[in-house]
Design an enzyme around this catalytic site. Structure first.
Site, PDB file in Angstrom:
ATOM      1  N   GLY A  31     -30.164 -24.696 -20.488  1.00 31.77           N
ATOM      2  CA  GLY A  31     -29.481 -25.426 -19.430  1.00 31.77           C
ATOM      3  C   GLY A  31     -30.038 -26.820 -19.200  1.00 31.77           C
ATOM      4  N   TYR A  32     -29.645 -27.405 -18.055  1.00 34.71           N
ATOM      5  CA  TYR A  32     -29.929 -28.808 -17.730  1.00 34.71           C
ATOM      6  C   TYR A  32     -29.494 -29.669 -18.914  1.00 34.71           C
ATOM      7  CZ  TYR A  32     -31.716 -32.092 -14.374  1.00 34.71           C
ATOM      8  OH  TYR A  32     -31.801 -33.076 -13.418  1.00 34.71           O
ATOM      9  N   GLY A  36     -27.874 -34.280 -26.153  1.00 36.25           N
ATOM     10  CA  GLY A  36     -28.389 -33.519 -27.298  1.00 36.25           C
ATOM     11  C   GLY A  36     -27.698 -32.163 -27.392  1.00 36.25           C
ATOM     12  N   HIS A  37     -27.607 -31.467 -26.244  1.00 36.67           N
ATOM     13  CA  HIS A  37     -26.893 -30.183 -26.221  1.00 36.67           C
ATOM     14  C   HIS A  37     -25.419 -30.388 -26.538  1.00 36.67           C
ATOM     15  CE1 HIS A  37     -30.272 -29.375 -23.267  1.00 36.67           C
ATOM     16  NE2 HIS A  37     -30.432 -28.391 -24.119  1.00 36.67           N
ATOM     17  N   GLN A  61     -40.789 -17.125 -22.948  1.00 39.56           N
ATOM     18  CA  GLN A  61     -41.308 -18.170 -23.837  1.00 39.56           C
ATOM     19  C   GLN A  61     -42.188 -19.180 -23.100  1.00 39.56           C
ATOM     20  OE1 GLN A  61     -37.130 -19.422 -24.808  1.00 39.56           O
ATOM     21  NE2 GLN A  61     -37.990 -21.468 -24.891  1.00 39.56           N
ATOM     22  N   GLN A 157     -39.240 -24.533 -33.996  1.00 38.90           N
ATOM     23  CA  GLN A 157     -38.366 -23.445 -33.530  1.00 38.90           C
ATOM     24  C   GLN A 157     -37.263 -23.171 -34.557  1.00 38.90           C
ATOM     25  OE1 GLN A 157     -36.814 -22.930 -29.372  1.00 38.90           O
ATOM     26  NE2 GLN A 157     -35.041 -23.982 -30.175  1.00 38.90           N
ATOM     27  N   SER A 189     -34.273 -34.985 -23.843  1.00 40.12           N
ATOM     28  CA  SER A 189     -34.934 -33.727 -23.500  1.00 40.12           C
ATOM     29  C   SER A 189     -34.722 -33.446 -22.022  1.00 40.12           C
ATOM     30  CB  SER A 189     -36.444 -33.840 -23.763  1.00 40.12           C
ATOM     31  OG  SER A 189     -37.128 -32.775 -23.131  1.00 40.12           O
TER      32      SER A 189
HETATM   33  O1  PAF Z   1     -34.440 -24.572 -27.473  1.00 36.02           O
HETATM   34  C1  PAF Z   1     -34.258 -23.966 -26.390  1.00 36.02           C
HETATM   35  O2  PAF Z   1     -33.688 -24.493 -25.445  1.00 36.02           O
HETATM   36  C2  PAF Z   1     -34.776 -22.551 -26.238  1.00 36.02           C
HETATM   37  O3  PAF Z   1     -35.998 -22.391 -26.865  1.00 36.02           O
HETATM   38  C3  PAF Z   1     -33.768 -21.482 -26.715  1.00 36.02           C
HETATM   39  C4  PAF Z   1     -33.506 -21.588 -28.211  1.00 36.02           C
HETATM   40  C5  PAF Z   1     -32.467 -21.637 -25.948  1.00 36.02           C
HETATM   41  C6  PAF Z   1     -34.325 -20.094 -26.434  1.00 36.02           C
HETATM   42  O4  PAF Z   1     -34.558 -19.891 -25.087  1.00 36.02           O
END
Ligand code: PAF
Length: 285
Positions: A31-32, A36-37, A61, A157, A189
Site C-alpha cells: 500500500g501507500y 512505482g506501484h 517481514q 526480494q 518509495s
Molecule cells: O515489496 C513489497 O512491498 C513487499 O515486500 C511485498 C512483496 C508486497 C510482500 O509484503
C-alpha cells in the site's frame, strides 16, 4: 473495481474469471501506492486479462525495531490509484485474515535456507525475507495468478521470489519491472514520505551514487571493488547519510563478486537520518 477483504471472496472471483478463460496477474504491495506501484499495475494490465493487487502491510517481514506501526497507510488513495490504472480487484485483508493465529504471527514459514536472504538487506534485516516469502507464497495460493509483478528496486526480494518459485514449482511467471524515479533521480518509495525537506535533498546522494557506478561500468570498469569504493566515497560526502551497505553481488545468487562479469547487481541501503532507503542497478551479462 472489486474490493475484497476475505480470502474466500478472492477465491470465488478468481474461480469465476478462470471459468471465463481469463488470465490473472497479481501485484503484491504494502500500500501507500506511488508511481512505482502504478507502473507494476500498468505492466500487469498490459499482460493479463484481470489484475489483482494486494494491499497488505505484512507484519512477518518487519523486525522488532522496524517501522511496522508507523508504516504509512492510505486506503482511499490506494483504492483510487488502483481503479484508475485498471486493476480489477484490490485485496485488502486484515492481519487476522492473513494470519488466523492472531497477532500477525504464524507457525508456518516459507524460508530459503541458502545464503541469498542473508546477503545485502538480510544482514540488518535477518527475518525480513522469510516474512516476504511467507506472505507472497500465501498470496500465490490465494490468487493463483498466471503472472506476478515485482519492482526491480527490491532487487534482492525479486531474486529470492524467483528462487522460491523455482524451488516450490509454482507455475507462475515472475515479471520484474524497472525502478521508477522522481524527476531528480530519487527512487520512488513509500518510505520517502518519512524524509524532512533537508533529508529529501540529502537522499539524492543514493541515485547520484548509482548513476556514478553505472557510468564507471559503462566506461569499462570491470573491478567491482573499485566501483563500490567510488560509490561509497560519493555517499560519504553527504553528512546526513549513513551507509548500511554498498555491494556488488551476483544477480542470481546474491553472492559477492569481485569482477563485473555475468549479471551483477550493484545495490545499496543507506540511512538518511532514521530512514533506510535502498537503490540499485543491474549490469546485464
Ligand atoms: O515489496 C513489497 O512491498 C513487499 O515486500 C511485498 C512483496 C508486497 C510482500 O509484503
Amino acid at each position: 473495481m472489486i474490493v475484497a477483504t476475505t480470502i474466500s471472496e478472492v477465491r470465488a472471483q478468481v474461480r469465476a474469471w478462470r471459468q471465463e478463460g481469463l488470465t490473472i496477474g497479481l501485484v503484491p504491495t504494502m500500500g501507500y501506492l506511488h508511481e512505482g506501484h502504478a507502473s507494476l499495475i500498468d505492466a500487469a494490465v498490459a499482460q493479463c486479462d484481470r489484475v489483482v493487487a494486494s494491499d497488505f502491510v505484512n507484519p512477518t517481514q518487519f523486525g522488532p525495531n522496524e517501522d511496522l506501526a508507523s508504516y504509512p497507510r492510505d486506503f482511499e488513495h490506494d483504492r483510487q490509484l488502483l481503479e484508475e490504472h485498471g486493476c480489477a480487484m484490490m485485496f485488502y485483508p486484515s492481519v487476522d485474515e492473513m494470519y488466523p493465529d492472531g497477532g500477525g504471527k504464524t507457525d508456518t514459514y516459507v524460508e530459503i535456507l541458502n545464503d541469498m536472504p542473508k546477503q545485502l538487506c538480510g544482514k540488518t534485516r535477518p527475518i525480513h525475507f522469510r516474512g516476504v516469502c511467507t506472505v507472497v507464497s500465501k498470496l500465490f495460493n490465494i490468487v493463483t495468478p498466471d503472472k506476478a509483478f515485482f519492482g526491480q528496486k527490491d532487487a534482492q526480494q525479486l531474486a529470492i521470489i524467483r528462487r522460491m518459485v523455482r524451488d516450490l514449482s509454482y507455475g507462475i511467471e515472475i515479471v520484474g519491472c524497472p525502478i521508477v524515479r522522481e524527476a531528480d533521480g530519487l527512487a520512488k518509495s513509500s518510505r520517502n514520505t518519512y524524509l524532512s525537506a533537508e533529508e529529501r535533498q540529502a537522499a539524492l546522494i543514493l541515485s547520484q551514487s548509482i548513476f556514478l557506478g553505472e557510468k564507471l561500468v559503462a566506461e569499462g570498469e570491470k573491478d567491482a571493488r573499485r566501483v563500490v569504493a567510488a560509490m561509497t566515497e560519493k555517499i560519504q560526502s553527504e553528512p546526513l547519510a549513513r551507509i548500511d551497505y554498498v555491494s556488488a553481488v551476483d544477480g542470481v545468487t546474491m553472492e559477492p563478486v569481485e569482477q563485473i562479469s555475468g549479471t551483477v547487481l550493484v545495490a545499496m541501503a543507506v540511512y538518511i537520518g532514521k530512514t533506510r532507503l535502498i537503490d540499485n542497478f543491474i549490469v546485464e551479462g
